[in-house]
Design an enzyme around this catalytic site. Structure first.
Site, mmCIF file in Angstrom:
data_model
loop_
_atom_site.group_PDB
_atom_site.id
_atom_site.type_symbol
_atom_site.label_atom_id
_atom_site.label_comp_id
_atom_site.label_asym_id
_atom_site.label_seq_id
_atom_site.Cartn_x
_atom_site.Cartn_y
_atom_site.Cartn_z
ATOM 1 N N SER A 190 1.171 -1.565 -0.303
ATOM 2 C CA SER A 190 -0.510 -0.063 -0.407
ATOM 3 C C SER A 190 0.678 1.057 0.096
ATOM 4 O O SER A 190 0.185 1.726 -0.664
ATOM 5 C CB SER A 190 -1.260 0.242 1.238
ATOM 6 O OG SER A 190 -0.097 -0.292 2.088
ATOM 7 N N HIS A 218 -5.744 -3.914 -1.426
ATOM 8 C CA HIS A 218 -5.099 -2.924 -2.083
ATOM 9 C C HIS A 218 -5.995 -3.455 -3.288
ATOM 10 O O HIS A 218 -5.043 -3.432 -4.620
ATOM 11 C CB HIS A 218 -3.854 -2.623 -1.482
ATOM 12 C CG HIS A 218 -4.232 -1.998 -0.684
ATOM 13 N ND1 HIS A 218 -4.626 -0.228 -0.243
ATOM 14 C CD2 HIS A 218 -3.458 -1.582 0.840
ATOM 15 C CE1 HIS A 218 -4.458 -0.303 0.984
ATOM 16 N NE2 HIS A 218 -3.845 -0.739 1.482
ATOM 17 N N LYS A 249 -12.206 -1.046 1.555
ATOM 18 C CA LYS A 249 -11.268 -0.340 0.940
ATOM 19 C C LYS A 249 -12.585 -0.440 -0.537
ATOM 20 O O LYS A 249 -13.360 0.265 -0.782
ATOM 21 C CB LYS A 249 -9.877 -1.024 0.109
ATOM 22 C CG LYS A 249 -9.510 -0.695 1.896
ATOM 23 C CD LYS A 249 -7.677 -1.336 2.151
ATOM 24 C CE LYS A 249 -7.093 -0.909 2.645
ATOM 25 N NZ LYS A 249 -6.799 -1.508 4.023
HETATM 26 C C1 LIG Z 1 -5.942 -2.058 5.058
HETATM 27 C C2 LIG Z 1 -5.855 -3.730 4.784
HETATM 28 C C3 LIG Z 1 -5.821 -4.124 6.257
HETATM 29 C C4 LIG Z 1 -7.372 -4.093 7.337
HETATM 30 O O1 LIG Z 1 -8.482 -4.665 6.618
HETATM 31 P P1 LIG Z 1 -9.974 -3.872 7.795
HETATM 32 O O2 LIG Z 1 -10.719 -4.402 6.836
HETATM 33 O O3 LIG Z 1 -9.905 -2.065 7.753
HETATM 34 O O4 LIG Z 1 -9.382 -3.884 9.258
HETATM 35 C C5 LIG Z 1 -5.455 -5.703 6.257
HETATM 36 N N1 LIG Z 1 -3.968 -5.561 5.457
HETATM 37 C C6 LIG Z 1 -3.994 -4.315 4.255
HETATM 38 C C7 LIG Z 1 -3.572 -4.877 3.538
HETATM 39 C C8 LIG Z 1 -4.892 -3.792 4.559
HETATM 40 O O5 LIG Z 1 -4.271 -2.751 3.394
#
Ligand SMILES: *Cc1c(COP(=O)(O)O)cnc(C)c1O
Length: 415
Positions: A190, A218, A249
């Protein structure tokens, strides 16, 4: 009750140190729905200002998409507000099972288990499926939630340098006596917006009998020709043993996550993963919203295609303007400024110009690698991107960094 002075003073001192280091986090209040155009109160106490959002994970523009909102409303009406239970007591509705089936179908796996978040999925999965006879070998830059999950589990831990396949191979050769070797990576990283070479990772895992684990948070919904994720992009669908991902996301951005993959492994999570057993079910309306988001993405590829076009347009425009970008082909486009203070000043000036994009610096990224991370969305129209380009150019000129190389920027501002 007691809050000893010694402790209070200790907290105050730590908080002051964080402030002094310039890394004290403050929330900026948004007075509107999440979208390309938002209204943000900054600094606190001032009237909200209309700005273009360039830093959300709202990759597909579904966070306030009318169809998703409508589906969530319908879910609220038909299945109620909350379940007041974990899944295995009385917290599983038909729509929870339906979402698990749809995710399985979408990702091309064998089975799926929902979690309250991907953080929970990553914190639950390793402890549930690995023992002290096993080893986890992870990329140096995996997400914090994986690091926490790994800590909760008794398997041995090893690390390979970011995307270093030669080093990973030597580690795989080292751990031959383990019951199970699990190679762990993010699909898209990310902070840099680069992808893990899943074709090479899958080949190595096959050669050394290791399982492959990919966190595709992502990527799910937009990476790959039909948006299935990094495994589709690299032509290894069906070869990734475990995928974790988030619904927080691209898939509407509300909340929820899952572990998807080998049937028995998913069943082990259902029996043993603690965030699944001891934390509440995903809310029905969120489940309904994610179901609709997946349905929209399965109908056609228009949204991920638009995102791809937007991201290419932005990369090209920013490159032509003379910014130093991190190379890549995802909608995460880091604009490199190298110096921490410059990244903060730049972000503040962008805000004045009506553009909301946050500066990142150590310890979120490496020392001397401060940046503004822009994230492109299918919710952006060309006029948003053009306005953002103009603002970046204006601020870039102010700081004299357009057309400057990394070394020139560092020579001027320090790293
Ligand atoms: C955003 C993210 C998470 C966490 O996701 P949530 O559902 O908000 O807990 C986990 N792993 C990665 C790679 C992320 O970018």
């Amino acid at each position: 009750m007691a809050f000893p002075d010694e402790v209070r003073n200790g907290y105050q001192k730590t908080l002051e140190e964080i402030r002094q280091a310039g890394i004290f986090k403050v929330e900026r209040l948004i007075h509107s729905a999440q979208a390309a155009d938002i209204e943000v109160e900054f600094p606190a106490g001032t009237a909200p200002q209309k700005v273009i959002n360039m830093c959300a994970n709202n990759y597909l523009g579904l966070s306030s998409h009318p169809e998703v909102v409508k589906a969530a409303h319908a879910g609220l009406d038909s299945r109620g507000y909350g379940m007041s239970s974990v899944r295995f007591i009385c917290g599983t509705q038909d729509i929870h099972k339906e979402l698990e089936h749809r995710v399985t179908e979408f990702l091309g796996t064998e089975d799926t288990i929902l979690f309250p978040s991907c953080m929970d999925a990553n914190c639950g999965v390793f402890e549930a499926v690995l023992t002290d006879q096993d080893v986890m070998i992870s990329d140096r830059l995996v997400h914090a939630s994986i690091i926490d999950g790994v800590r909760l589990c008794k398997a041995e831990r090893d690390i390979y340098e970011h995307a270093d396949m030669a080093q990973l191979e030597s580690k795989l050769q080292l751990h031959t006596r383990k019951r199970l070797k699990m190679v762990i990576t993010d699909g898209v990283f990310s902070m840099d917006g680069d992808t893990a070479p899943l074709d090479k990772l899958a080949a190595l895992c096959e050669k050394y009998g290791a399982m492959l684990f990919v966190d595709d948070s992502h990527a799910t919904g937009f990476i790959g020709r039909t948006g299935r994720g990094t495994h589709e992009q690299y032509g290894v669908m069906g070869k990734v043993d475990v995928i974790t991902t988030t619904f927080g996301k691209a898939l509407g951005g509300a909340s929820g996550g899952c572990v998807s993959g080998r049937r028995e492994l998913v069943e082990m999570c259902r029996q043993k993963a603690r965030p699944y057993l001891f934390s509440n079910t995903m809310a029905p309306m969120v489940v309904a919203g994610v179901l609709r988001a997946l349905e929209l993405l399965s109908q056609d590829t228009a949204r991920r295609d638009k995102l791809e076009k937007n991201a290419a347009y932005w990369r090209q425009g920013m490159t032509d303007a003379g910014f130093v970008l991190k190379a890549g082909d995802t909608p995460i486009v880091p604009v490199m400024l190298f110096n921490a203070k410059l990244s903060q000043d730049f972000s503040r000036d962008l805000f004045t110009e009506g553009i909301y994009a946050i500066g990142f610096f150590y310890p979120v990224v490496a020392k001397g690698a401060a940046r503004i991370r822009t994230q492109i969305s299918a919710g952006h129209e060309l006029h948003h991107l053009d306005r953002a380009l103009d603002a970046f150019k204006k601020v870039g000129r102010k700081y004299g960094i357009l057309g400057q190389t990394k070394d020139e920027i560092i020579a001027r501002y320090g790293a």
